[in-house]
Design a protein around this motif. Structure first.
Motif, PDB file in Angstrom:
ATOM      1  N   GLY A 124       0.809  -1.206   0.000  1.00  0.00           N
ATOM      2  CA  GLY A 124       0.000   0.000   0.000  1.00  0.00           C
ATOM      3  C   GLY A 124       0.845   1.259   0.000  1.00  0.00           C
ATOM      4  O   GLY A 124       0.536   2.230  -0.717  1.00  0.00           O
TER       5      GLY A 124
ATOM      6  N   ALA B 289      -1.885  -4.117  -3.692  1.00  0.00           N
ATOM      7  CA  ALA B 289      -2.601  -2.913  -3.262  1.00  0.00           C
ATOM      8  C   ALA B 289      -3.033  -2.157  -4.505  1.00  0.00           C
ATOM      9  O   ALA B 289      -2.334  -2.164  -5.529  1.00  0.00           O
ATOM     10  CB  ALA B 289      -1.730  -2.030  -2.377  1.00  0.00           C
TER      11      ALA B 289
ATOM     12  N   SER C 163      -5.087   1.536  -5.934  1.00  0.00           N
ATOM     13  CA  SER C 163      -5.556   2.869  -5.546  1.00  0.00           C
ATOM     14  C   SER C 163      -5.673   3.746  -6.784  1.00  0.00           C
ATOM     15  O   SER C 163      -5.030   3.498  -7.809  1.00  0.00           O
ATOM     16  CB  SER C 163      -4.586   3.506  -4.543  1.00  0.00           C
ATOM     17  OG  SER C 163      -5.078   4.735  -4.053  1.00  0.00           O
TER      18      SER C 163
ATOM     19  N   THR D  67      -7.191   0.987  -0.953  1.00  0.00           N
ATOM     20  CA  THR D  67      -7.231  -0.379  -0.439  1.00  0.00           C
ATOM     21  C   THR D  67      -7.263  -0.321   1.077  1.00  0.00           C
ATOM     22  O   THR D  67      -6.460   0.391   1.694  1.00  0.00           O
ATOM     23  CB  THR D  67      -6.010  -1.188  -0.899  1.00  0.00           C
ATOM     24  OG1 THR D  67      -6.067  -1.342  -2.325  1.00  0.00           O
ATOM     25  CG2 THR D  67      -5.998  -2.573  -0.266  1.00  0.00           C
TER      26      THR D  67
ATOM     27  N   THR E   7      -3.389   2.657   1.533  1.00  0.00           N
ATOM     28  CA  THR E   7      -2.860   3.428   0.396  1.00  0.00           C
ATOM     29  C   THR E   7      -2.970   4.932   0.598  1.00  0.00           C
ATOM     30  O   THR E   7      -3.032   5.692  -0.382  1.00  0.00           O
ATOM     31  CB  THR E   7      -3.592   3.009  -0.894  1.00  0.00           C
ATOM     32  OG1 THR E   7      -5.007   3.040  -0.692  1.00  0.00           O
ATOM     33  CG2 THR E   7      -3.177   1.597  -1.326  1.00  0.00           C
TER      34      THR E   7
END
Length: 257
Positions: free
Chosen positions: A17, A110, A112, A242, A254
């Protein structure tokens, strides 16, 4: 498949993240008037490689795309909202750019996305759309934090913000589970009924991603087979984080500095 990570893998999820957040922050800073979308893609590739990460996009070839994707980041400009395929295009003053990124690091993914306006001009319409998706994302995260939360609670919270702001909601694409792979169950629609669906439990990683188009809920696909645009040519915006469900609550993996 719904995957639950063991507590021992949470540090790896945090590292993934943090990497995604750092890359997006860096790309936002570098995305200025005159920046080419292919340069953003190249810079992203370098940062992923230098960190020992693996792109989730390069070999991505789902049924709805014309795969493999072949690039490292999604770059969606103005009326493009999802899966924007990087191309030879330079950013202009006032462009609304969405960057969407998924990376695997240490075997954990992750995901985003961030939308922002390029240059000094900050049109009110663009800022309002971006703010609406950010508020919807915050509402979804807050709903996930409630005891006994279910997927429908997250969808309802997200959709309530978007509809209150006057935006149509498309249900074809939404949030999803992540873990050792990028797209997993459960699907998290951007509108729904509370109290329904899968009950959140520790070990679950979720990518929540509210997105809107100004005056339509209909998407069209570019000739590249990937880039999804608003059917009317209106502006769009997209926000994503995330989150991890832990024994102690919800952790956003994130967050950008």
């Amino acid at each position: 498949m719904i995957e639950l990570l063991s507590p021992t893998r949470l540090p790896q999820a945090r590292e993934a993240g943090a990497l995604v957040a750092n890359i997006l922050s860096t790309m936002q800073e570098r995305s200025t008037v005159g920046t080419n979308l292919l340069d953003i893609d190249a810079w992203t590739k370098a940062m992923i490689t230098d960190a020992g990460g693996v792109s989730c996009y390069v070999d991505y070839a789902p049924s709805f795309g014309s795969g493999p994707f072949g690039h490292y980041i999604c770059t969606s400009v103005n009326d493009a909202v999802l899966h924007g395929l990087p191309r030879d295009h330079t950013l202009a003053e006032g462009d609304l750019l969405t960057l969407d990124l998924a990376v695997s690091l240490g075997g954990v993914v992750a995901d985003s996305a961030v939308s922002f306006v390029v240059g000094a001009a900050q049109p009110a319409e663009s800022l309002s759309m971006i703010t609406a998706t950010e508020r919807a994302l915050e509402a979804g995260i807050a709903a996930a934090s409630a005891p006994g939360a279910k997927v429908g609670d997250l969808s309802h919270a997200i959709g309530s913000v978007l509809t209150e702001e006057g935006y149509p909601v498309n249900l074809q694409f939404g949030g999803h589970g992540v873990g050792s792979t990028m797209h997993q169950d459960p699907h998290i629609a951007n509108a729904g009924r509370p109290g329904r669906g899968y009950a959140l439990r520790p070990g679950l990683l979720l990518a929540l991603e509210p997105w809107v188009m100004a005056d339509t809920d209909e998407l069209v696909t570019d000739d590249d087979g990937w880039t999804l645009r608003s059917a009317t040519g209106c502006l769009t915006a997209h926000s994503e984080h995330t989150i991890a469900v832990t024994e102690d609550g919800i952790e956003v993996l994130t967050l950008r500095g």
